[in-house]
Design an enzyme around this catalytic site. Structure first.
Site, PDB file in Angstrom:
ATOM      1  N   ASP A  16      21.961  16.392 -10.796  1.00  0.00           N
ATOM      2  CA  ASP A  16      21.297  16.771 -12.063  1.00  0.00           C
ATOM      3  C   ASP A  16      19.937  17.452 -11.880  1.00  0.00           C
ATOM      4  OD1 ASP A  16      23.536  15.483 -12.922  1.00  0.00           O
ATOM      5  OD2 ASP A  16      22.526  13.986 -14.131  1.00  0.00           O
ATOM      6  N   SER A  50      24.642   9.523 -26.577  1.00  0.00           N
ATOM      7  CA  SER A  50      23.387   9.038 -25.979  1.00  0.00           C
ATOM      8  C   SER A  50      22.165   9.689 -26.629  1.00  0.00           C
ATOM      9  CB  SER A  50      23.373   9.320 -24.475  1.00  0.00           C
ATOM     10  OG  SER A  50      23.073  10.679 -24.202  1.00  0.00           O
ATOM     11  N   HIS A  79      19.461  16.502 -24.674  1.00  0.00           N
ATOM     12  CA  HIS A  79      19.207  17.119 -23.364  1.00  0.00           C
ATOM     13  C   HIS A  79      20.519  17.615 -22.773  1.00  0.00           C
ATOM     14  CE1 HIS A  79      20.506  13.044 -22.394  1.00  0.00           C
ATOM     15  NE2 HIS A  79      20.952  13.548 -21.246  1.00  0.00           N
ATOM     16  N   CYS A 136      21.072   8.584 -13.049  1.00  0.00           N
ATOM     17  CA  CYS A 136      22.251   9.237 -12.486  1.00  0.00           C
ATOM     18  C   CYS A 136      22.319   9.143 -10.965  1.00  0.00           C
ATOM     19  CB  CYS A 136      22.326  10.682 -12.967  1.00  0.00           C
ATOM     20  SG  CYS A 136      22.767  10.759 -14.724  1.00  0.00           S
TER      21      CYS A 136
HETATM   22  C1  VGL Z   1      20.198  11.161 -16.857  1.00  0.00           C
HETATM   23  C2  VGL Z   1      19.313  10.133 -18.698  1.00  0.00           C
HETATM   24  C3  VGL Z   1      20.262  10.705 -19.509  1.00  0.00           C
HETATM   25  C4  VGL Z   1      20.114  11.431 -15.384  1.00  0.00           C
HETATM   26  C5  VGL Z   1      21.164  11.749 -17.638  1.00  0.00           C
HETATM   27  O1  VGL Z   1      20.529  12.526 -14.945  1.00  0.00           O
HETATM   28  O2  VGL Z   1      19.630  10.555 -14.657  1.00  0.00           O
HETATM   29  N1  VGL Z   1      19.282  10.354 -17.390  1.00  0.00           N
HETATM   30  N2  VGL Z   1      21.186  11.518 -18.966  1.00  0.00           N
HETATM   31 ZN    ZN Z   2      22.449  12.721 -20.117  1.00  0.00          ZN
END
Ligand code: VGL
Ligand code: ZN
Length: 187
Positions: free
Chosen positions: A8, A54, A65, A129
Site C-alpha cells: 500500500d 470502512s 481513501h 495492512c
Molecule cells: C490501511 C487503514 C485503512 C493500510 C488500509 O493500508 O494499512 N489502513 N485501509
Molecule cells: Zn483501506
C-alpha cells in the site's frame, strides 16, 4: 527466492493524502531504491469501492481513501516508477476491511508458483495492512523479514505499533533493516 512485497505505497497513505501516515513518503523512497535488488517485486494497493464500509461516510472508522482508480489510490512517487512485477489489489469488496494482501487474493499461490519462499516486506501501515499481510504470510508458510526502515505506522492508540511488532515477531517474522546500519550500532 526472496521477493520484495511493498504494501500500500499509495498517495493517500503518504503525507498530504486522505489518510496520511507520517513516514509514508520515506517508505516509498526506500522501497523504490530497494526494488532493483529483487528478482520479483510485488506491490499491493488498497483499492476500495467509493462506498466501502470502512469509510466514515458509511459509518466506518476511516476517512474516504484509496478509492479505486483515483489519484489517491495510485502508487506514490518514486515507487510508482520502480519496477513492479505484480500488482495485487485488495479491499475491493465493500463489506470486508481487506487489510491483508492474502485475503481474497491469489497471492500465496502466485508466489509459490514463481518459486518464492521468502518475503521482504515494507510499506504502509505497519499496524494495519503490513501487520495483517505479515501474519497471513507466516500462516501460509513464507519466511518473512519486515524492513523496519521501509515501513510507516499509524499508532492511532499509543502502543498499537509496538503491539503490531510484537505480534509479527511472535508469528515468526524477523525485524530487519534494508541496509546495514552505517554506524555499526546494534541498539
Ligand atoms: C490501511 C487503514 C485503512 C493500510 C488500509 O493500508 O494499512 N489502513 N485501509
Ligand atoms: Zn483501506
Amino acid at each position: 527466492m526472496e521477493a520484495l512485497l511493498a504494501v500500500d505505497v499509495q498517495n493517500d497513505f503518504c503525507e498530504g493524502g486522505a489518510l496520511a501516515v507520517q513516514g509514508g513518503a520515506a517508505a516509498a523512497d526506500r522501497l523504490a531504491r530497494l526494488a532493483g535488488g529483487y528478482e520479483l517485486v510485488v506491490a499491493t494497493r488498497d483499492w476500495h469501492p467509493a462506498d466501502h464500509s470502512s469509510f466514515e461516510t458509511e459509518g466506518g472508522r476511516w476517512p474516504v481513501h484509496c478509492v479505486a482508480g483515483t489519484a489517491g489510490a495510485q502508487l506514490h512517487a518514486p515507487f510508482d516508477t520502480a519496477r513492479v512485477d505484480l500488482v495485487v489489489d485488495k479491499g475491493t469488496d465493500r463489506e470486508t476491511e481487506g487489510y491483508s494482501a492474502f485475503q481474497g487474493t491469489d497471492l500465496a499461490r502466485t508466489l509459490r508458483e514463481r518459486g518464492v519462499d521468502r518475503l521482504a516486506v515494507g510499506g504502509i501501515a505497519t499496524d494495519y495492512c503490513v501487520r495483517a499481510t505479515v501474519l497471513d504470510a507466516r500462516a501460509a508458510g513464507f519466511e518473512v523479514t519486515v524492513l523496519e526502515d521501509a515501513v510507516a505506522g499509524i499508532d492511532a492508540r499509543p502502543g498499537d505499533l509496538e503491539r503490531a511488532w510484537g505480534e509479527m515477531v511472535a508469528a515468526g517474522a524477523t525485524r530487519g533493516q534494508s541496509t546495514p546500519d552505517p554506524t555499526g550500532s546494534t541498539a
